[in-house]
Design a protein around this motif. Structure first.
Motif, PDB file in Angstrom:
ATOM      1  N   UNK A   1     -30.417   5.962  55.140  1.00  0.00           N
ATOM      2  CA  UNK A   1     -29.097   5.751  54.384  1.00  0.00           C
ATOM      3  C   UNK A   1     -29.520   5.884  52.720  1.00  0.00           C
ATOM      4  N   UNK A   2     -29.195   7.128  52.250  1.00  0.00           N
ATOM      5  CA  UNK A   2     -29.622   7.228  50.814  1.00  0.00           C
ATOM      6  C   UNK A   2     -28.654   6.845  49.975  1.00  0.00           C
TER       7      UNK A   2
ATOM      8  N   UNK B   1     -19.536  12.175  60.906  1.00  0.00           N
ATOM      9  CA  UNK B   1     -19.979  13.427  60.323  1.00  0.00           C
ATOM     10  C   UNK B   1     -21.788  13.411  60.492  1.00  0.00           C
ATOM     11  N   UNK B   2     -22.257  12.365  60.478  1.00  0.00           N
ATOM     12  CA  UNK B   2     -23.625  12.099  60.695  1.00  0.00           C
ATOM     13  C   UNK B   2     -23.814  12.513  62.193  1.00  0.00           C
TER      14      UNK B   2
ATOM     15  N   UNK C   1     -29.632  15.348  53.542  1.00  0.00           N
ATOM     16  CA  UNK C   1     -31.073  16.174  53.362  1.00  0.00           C
ATOM     17  C   UNK C   1     -31.840  15.841  54.459  1.00  0.00           C
ATOM     18  N   UNK C   2     -32.370  17.036  54.915  1.00  0.00           N
ATOM     19  CA  UNK C   2     -33.218  17.103  56.416  1.00  0.00           C
ATOM     20  C   UNK C   2     -34.266  17.535  56.037  1.00  0.00           C
TER      21      UNK C   2
ATOM     22  N   UNK D   1     -28.864  10.332  54.541  1.00  0.00           N
ATOM     23  CA  UNK D   1     -27.661  10.409  54.449  1.00  0.00           C
ATOM     24  C   UNK D   1     -27.224   9.864  53.226  1.00  0.00           C
ATOM     25  N   UNK D   2     -26.400  11.048  52.396  1.00  0.00           N
ATOM     26  CA  UNK D   2     -26.123  10.897  50.987  1.00  0.00           C
ATOM     27  C   UNK D   2     -24.795  10.345  50.992  1.00  0.00           C
ATOM     28  N   UNK D   3     -23.937  10.961  51.548  1.00  0.00           N
ATOM     29  CA  UNK D   3     -22.320  10.743  51.780  1.00  0.00           C
ATOM     30  C   UNK D   3     -21.609  11.150  52.798  1.00  0.00           C
ATOM     31  N   UNK D   4     -22.196  10.713  53.907  1.00  0.00           N
ATOM     32  CA  UNK D   4     -21.526  11.436  55.336  1.00  0.00           C
ATOM     33  C   UNK D   4     -21.095  10.017  56.066  1.00  0.00           C
TER      34      UNK D   4
END
Length: 450
Positions: free
Chosen positions: A139-140, A197-198, A171-172, A190-193
């Motif tokens: 979790x970013x 969505x994830x 980012x993957x 995960x930036x803002x999903x």
């Protein structure tokens, strides 16, 4: 199946409910951040698939959950902090293990989706593993994304493939290689999903990795076939050139060579046609999933789409080219074989004509000999008949009958000869008519006219 009638009296198709259910049989998962996921694809036959279902029931029993009674295309079950999803496909079965009971920080691959499983259960899955990899979700939004040198250390220093899918919402990182534990690795920040969505992003990544390996299964077959295919192509060209310009052609020998070549081509097609067709289908699925990622480039790194385009697409084109060459060689062998068969048939027809001409000539000779024999037969029969008449005349004369035996004997000679010749000719015509009638009876064209 019985036909259903709804409350309005409309007759419903018996497959209607199944068709609706099929659209929802493989829903996207909802995955929280952080999480550790392990995805395994196992190739299996029908018997092994049934064994897998019984093996899955053991996991239910281990966690004290009532196992399902009927096998389904897709199972999803929660065992506290472990989620297990099993999906059946045409050639393989996939297992997805999601471990949500982890804390963020440290090596993201130290804990995996397999960590909560009972010891020894995973090794007993029936079938052969074709794809196996770990996905670490971080979790970013709560902590900063790690710098690239540290991320690279998690992938054992291998060359990285980076991507910012979903318009930069995540980012993957991956390498598309096996690591020291025998598994591949994906790291998702995960930036803002949202969790949904994830889940969709993770599902697409898992399908890309699985389908690209399934698509590559036919590449060793193509590489095995190609060298011999080139030799066969040259041999066929030599045979065609020999047919076009050669003078002393051994049709039987060439047909034997063509038969051997056709047998080899058909054997290759039998072994490879399904695998090549599956490769094209899996490749199309990979391309579709890549388009759905909506990637942005990470500076200095290939994106997942670029990597697949550079590495997977040439392999698929190799398989397609091999398949096309097999089909083309098969058609060319058929054409050359047809030419050879035509030559053989023309040769046989020529031999038959010569044979018929020879038989006709012999028949003429036999007919002439038959006429000669008939003439001799008439003379012989007439001679013996006249001899018998002579004995009769002498017997009558010696008995006191007043007759001129020499005159009567002379008169009987032309009569006997004419009568014998007439009867012989009549018998000959009778047998000839019987032979003609029998020939017409056996002739299929004559039967059709009748």
């Amino acid at each position: 199946m019985e036909q259903m009638v709804n409350q309005h009296g409309l007759k419903m198709h018996p497959m209607r409910q199944a068709l609706y259910s099929e659209l929802h049989s493989r829903p996207f998962q909802v995955i929280p951040s952080p999480a550790r996921i392990t995805h395994i694809a196992v190739m299996c036959n029908a018997e092994q698939s049934a064994q897998q279902f019984e093996h899955l029931k053991e996991l239910y029993s281990f966690y004290g959950v009532t196992p399902p009674e009927k096998d389904e295309l897709c199972y999803h079950v929660d065992f506290d902090e472990l989620r297990v999803r099993r999906e059946k496909h045409m050639e393989f079965t996939t297992y997805t293990f999601i471990n949500t009971g982890i804390e963020q920080g440290g090596n993201p691959f130290e804990q995996t989706g397999l960590s909560p499983l009972p010891e020894g259960w995973l090794a007993k899955i029936p079938g052969t593993v074709i794809s196996a990899f770990h996905v670490a979700v971080e979790d970013a939004r709560q902590t900063d994304e790690l710098n690239l040198p540290l991320v690279k250390r998690f992938f054992e220093g291998m060359r990285m493939v980076g991507s910012s899918p979903q318009d930069g919402d995540a980012r993957v990182w991956t390498t598309f290689q096996m690591h020291s534990d025998g598994f591949g690795r994906f790291l998702i920040y995960n930036k803002q999903m949202s969790d949904s969505q994830l889940g969709r992003l993770t599902q697409r990544l898992m399908e890309i990795e699985t389908y690209r390996l399934m698509a590559l299964l036919s590449l060793p077959t193509a590489r095995e076939i190609n060298p011999t295919l080139g030799d066969m192509d040259q041999k066929l060209a030599d045979i065609t050139d020999h047919l076009a310009h050669g003078s002393d052609i051994n049709e039987q020998q060439l047909l034997a060579k063509l038969t051997d070549m056709a047998s080899w081509v058909e054997d290759c097609r039998a072994r490879a046609t399904f695998r090549f067709s599956a490769t094209y289908a899996y490749h199309d699925l990979v391309i579709t999933r890549l388009e759905e990622l909506r990637e942005d480039e990470v500076s200095g790194h290939l994106t997942i789409t670029e990597f697949m385009t550079r590495r997977l697409t040439p392999a698929v084109k190799t398989c397609r080219a091999t398949s096309n060459r097999l089909e083309d060689l098969s058609r060319r062998i058929d054409r050359v074989a047809d030419m050879m068969r035509t030559r053989v048939e023309l040769s046989i027809q020529s031999q038959n004509q010569e044979l018929l001409a020879s038989m006709d000539q012999r028949s003429q000779i036999q007919l002439m000999m038959q006429h000669t024999v008939e003439g001799l037969s008439v003379a012989a029969i007439s001679y013996y008949t006249i001899g018998l008449i002579k004995y009769l005349l002498e017997a009558a004369y010696n008995s006191g009958v007043d007759l001129n035996k020499d005159l009567l004997l002379g008169i009987s000679v032309p009569i006997v000869i004419g009568l014998v010749a007439f009867l012989t000719r009549k018998i000959h015509k009778r047998f000839l008519k019987m032979a003609t009638d029998q020939s017409k009876k056996n002739d299929p064209e004559s039967k059709g006219k009748r």
